[in-house]
Design a protein around this motif. Sequence first.
Motif, short mmCIF file in Angstrom:
data_model
loop_
_atom_site.label_atom_id
_atom_site.label_comp_id
_atom_site.label_asym_id
_atom_site.label_seq_id
_atom_site.Cartn_x
_atom_site.Cartn_y
_atom_site.Cartn_z
N ASN A 67 0.85 -1.20 0.00
CA ASN A 67 0.00 0.00 0.00
C ASN A 67 0.88 1.24 0.00
N MET A 68 1.83 1.28 -0.94
CA MET A 68 2.71 2.45 -1.03
C MET A 68 1.90 3.66 -1.45
N GLU A 69 2.24 4.78 -0.87
CA GLU A 69 1.59 6.03 -1.21
C GLU A 69 2.09 6.51 -2.56
N ASN A 70 1.19 6.95 -3.42
CA ASN A 70 1.56 7.50 -4.71
C ASN A 70 2.05 8.93 -4.48
N LEU A 71 3.34 9.17 -4.67
CA LEU A 71 3.92 10.49 -4.41
C LEU A 71 3.91 11.39 -5.64
N ASN A 72 3.31 10.94 -6.75
CA ASN A 72 3.23 11.76 -7.95
C ASN A 72 2.05 12.73 -7.81
N SER A 73 2.35 14.02 -7.82
CA SER A 73 1.28 15.01 -7.72
C SER A 73 0.58 15.15 -9.06
N ARG A 74 -0.63 15.65 -9.06
CA ARG A 74 -1.39 15.87 -10.29
C ARG A 74 -0.65 16.88 -11.18
N GLU A 75 -0.03 17.90 -10.56
CA GLU A 75 0.69 18.92 -11.33
C GLU A 75 1.90 18.29 -12.03
N TYR A 76 2.61 17.42 -11.32
CA TYR A 76 3.78 16.76 -11.91
C TYR A 76 3.35 15.88 -13.10
N LEU A 77 2.29 15.12 -12.93
CA LEU A 77 1.81 14.25 -14.02
C LEU A 77 1.34 15.08 -15.22
N ASP A 78 0.63 16.17 -14.97
CA ASP A 78 0.16 17.02 -16.06
C ASP A 78 1.33 17.67 -16.81
N ARG A 79 2.33 18.14 -16.05
CA ARG A 79 3.51 18.77 -16.67
C ARG A 79 4.28 17.75 -17.53
N THR A 80 4.45 16.53 -17.00
CA THR A 80 5.16 15.48 -17.74
C THR A 80 4.40 15.11 -19.01
#
Length: 148
Positions: A67-80
Motif C-alpha cells: 500500500n505504497m503512497e503515490n507520491l506523484n502530484s497531479r501537477e507533476y503528471l500534467d507537466r510530464t
Amino acid sequence: DCVEFVRSFGIPMLVLGGGGYTLRNVPRCWTYETSILTGENVKDELPYNDYFEYFGPDYRLHLPVSNMENLNSREYLDRTKSQLLDILKEVEPVPGVQIQTGQVDSQLNPRGLQMEVDNPTADETVDPDRRVSREDTGRREHAAEMVP
C-alpha cells in the motif's frame, strides 16, 4: 492487463522491456508477461529451475500487494504529459512503406529535437584514404602488438 489487451487483437507483437526495475521484480514481471503472451497459466508457486534464486526470498511469482503512497502530484503528471505531447508533435510520422517525396520539410530528425553534432577533431580531418602512422600520432607501439 495491457499486454493481454493488445494480445486480444491477434496481431504480431514485439514486446520489449523498459527500465527502472529492481532485480527481484524483473524475473517475475517477464515470467508473468511471457505467460500472458503465450496463453499459458503459470502457478504462483514456482518449480525449482536454473533461475530459482532470482525469485527469492519467497520463491513465488507474485509479490504481496503493498500500500505504497503515490507520491506523484497531479501537477507533476500534467507537466510530464504536456512535455511528452509537445515532443511527440514534432516527430514526423513514418509511413508503412518507405517513400521519398523530395520535400524540403521531410527530415530524419524532427526540428523539435536538439541533436548533438559531432564535430571532427584535427586528427579526423586528415585524408581518409591515407593510413595514419605511429609517427603521425606520436604514439609508441606496445611490444605485444603485431606479434606473429
